[in-house]
Motif scaffolding. Structure first.
Motif: not given
Length: 583
Positions: A9, A13, A54, A58
């Protein structure tokens, strides 16, 4: 705090040291593949899939976190989500965590009457005292009514993706409030810490043998522990791919879920999923490609080996192996998983003499076998078979105890007790229930026994009654009715009541009256004897009241029947359905 659930997150990352998949600090795995190509594939309503990587998820979560911080949300506050499965729900879930807050997912409305739903959701909100409730624009009027019913003067916050990004904040102790489904009473919020979550996710990944680059697929609701932890957070914690559907999309097209297993290796589902898919698709299962499917954790409701065998037989030409099934036992109070089988050996099965079951007494086993290894077909297998749910996972203690909490030897029926790092810190707001937290462990309220190192589960102790000096479980009676009548498992429920006038059993069935009534009555009478009154109630779809996770609300149905609030239900004449003691 679980670094595996937080590292991705941040911007840029981080990668947790020693992570399961051996990824380096540049965000690549040992095969050199860029993790930015991985994410969550969400089923749309046109038959396709929308991919969200992702990094995109995020960034959206950090913007939601910024919006929540601007509204005064502090680390340790509770934020509730009233959202269906979709990108806004995922963005909000991880945004709450990025804000340092505790998340609570409220079931979105399904088939319940609005007044009943509002009462249920308001009860959750009252317990959480949520700082913010996030919803979608289309659900805002309903969320307003829920908040008002909970006595709150707050307005819901409609999800937006336009806040200022913030870096994830140090969270409080609690990761989530996981509300039980309410099958045995009103829902209670289980306090799941980050340590609980990390320990259970490690157990699940280890049991599954999760490999770098593996993928999962699920249709389970995210407000349910199996859907949230077992299916969503397991791949997210290692940033692997997930194909995710809403429950109603699975109901409309179960083949869509199954087609994922041409590439996906893992899932978790109740036995109902396989029974339903076999009933809907039949011989068409053979036309699918299930060659990538390695594991399916099966749990959340009593497991009928016959239903699993039926699906396995139909799906065998598609590359499905019965070793895919991993029967398991778990509960929200232990975060999720307690026992999960591995695929190394076939699951053992036993046929129990239910006529001799007595709490704390020895269990008489009439026959033993191995799952899917028999030449018998599902139609000629006797009733009463149970399937082993494995032994306790690493670091988890599972024993069977008597009424005083004393451990019982293998082969004795008692209450399942659980210990270990996944055991949560109790219920929120001081609530109590039939599941009790005692000396750092859980007395689960579930009845079972160990045999050859395997746990066999009979059902909820509160969902049983005494007949002829022995314990009779409602799940077992339902299985007998299904076998004798052909009624779908989800279309019937048996409720047992013990009162001053003696014991009685009521069979609720979403089916018109017919010759099946006599068949059901005979099988119930055979199991219960002549001293238990039997009543049959028939009605249309919706007669069986269910929890948010699909379990029958037995006590609620009995109360509704007694109060005359079951619309269009027909109580059959006693003379037609019982030869025993009158009601």
């Amino acid at each position: 705090m679980s670094d595996a659930l937080f590292s991705w997150l941040t911007d840029p990352p981080r990668t947790a040291a020693g992570d399961l998949n051996g990824r380096d600090l540049n965000g690549r795995d040992l095969n050199g593949r860029d993790l930015h190509g991985r994410g969550i594939h969400l089923a749309d309503d046109r038959g396709g899939w929308e991919f969200h990587g992702y990094p995109e998820l995020a960034a959206s979560a950090r913007r939601v976190a910024g919006s929540l911080a601007a509204q005064g949300v502090h680390p340790g506050d509770v934020v509730c989500l009233l959202l269906p499965t979709g990108f806004p729900c995922l963005s909000s879930l991880f945004g709450v965590w990025a804000a340092g807050a505790t998340v609570c997912l409220i079931p979105p409305p399904s088939f319940a009457a609005e007044a009943e739903y509002v009462e249920h959701a308001a009860g959750i909100l009252r317990q959480t005292e949520a700082a913010v409730t996030i919803t979608a624009e289309g659900l805002a009027p309903l969320a307003d009514r829920v908040l008002a019913a909970a006595g709150s003067d707050r307005e819901p916050w409609i999800w937006r993706d336009d806040g200022d990004e913030i870096q994830p904040r140090e969270p409080g102790e609690l990761a989530l409030l996981q509300f039980t489904s309410g099958s045995s009473s009103r829902p209670r919020g289980v306090r799941v810490t980050w340590a609980n979550l990390e320990a259970n996710l490690a157990l699940i990944r280890s049991t599954l043998g999760w490999r770098a680059g593996d993928a999962g697929a699920s249709w389970l609701p995210l407000h349910h522990d199996m859907g949230l932890i077992g299916c969503l957070l397991t791949p997210v914690s290692v940033q692997d791919d997930l194909w995710l559907m809403r429950p109603e999309q699975f109901i409309r097209d179960p083949a869509r879920w199954l087609r994922c297993f041409a590439v996906a290796a893992h899932t978790a589902a109740p036995p109902f999923a396989f029974e339903y898919a076999a009933r809907r698709l039949g011989d068409r299962l053979a036309d699918l490609d299930l060659s990538a499917w390695r594991n399916a954790i099966v749990g959340a409701e009593p497991i009928n080996p016959r239903a699993l065998e039926h699906f396995a037989r139909l799906a065998a030409p598609a590359g499905f192996s019965p070793s895919v099934y991993l029967p398991s036992y778990g509960l929200a109070e232990a975060t999720l998983a307690v026992t999960v089988r591995t695929s190394d050996t076939p699951a053992p099965t036993v046929r129990v003499d239910t006529g001799t079951l007595r709490f704390a007494g020895p269990v008489t086993i009439d026959e033993e076998g191995e799952f899917a290894s028999s030449a018998k077909t599902p139609s000629d297998v006797e009733d009463g078979w149970l399937i082993g749910c494995g032994g306790a996972g690493d670091g988890v203690g599972a024993t069977v105890v008597d009424d005083e909490g004393r451990p019982l030897p293998d082969g004795h029926l008692g209450e399942i007790e659980v210990t270990g790092p996944s055991v949560t810190s109790g219920y929120h707001a001081g609530r109590t229930g039939s599941t009790r937290f005692v000396d750092g462990g859980i007395r689960t309220g579930d009845a079972g026994f160990f045999h050859r190192g395997e746990l066999f589960v009979l059902g909820r102790m509160g969902d049983s009654l005494k007949a002829r000096g022995r314990s009779v479980y409602m799940e077992d009676l339902e299985a007998k009715v299904v076998s004798a009548t052909g009624i779908a498992r989800e279309k019937c429920a048996v409720v047992g009541v013990e009162g001053t006038g003696g014991a009685s059993v009521t069979l609720f069935a979403e089916k018109a009256e017919g010759t099946w009534v006599e068949d059901a009555t005979l099988v119930l009478r055979s199991a219960l004897g002549d001293d238990v009154a039997i009543t049959v109630v028939t009605g249309r779809s919706g007669l069986i009241r269910k929890t948010s996770s699909g379990k029958p609300r037995r006590r609620h149905m009995w109360e509704e029947l007694r109060a005359g609030r079951l619309r269009d239900a027909r109580v059959l004449e006693t003379a037609h359905v019982t030869t025993g003691r009158p009601v």
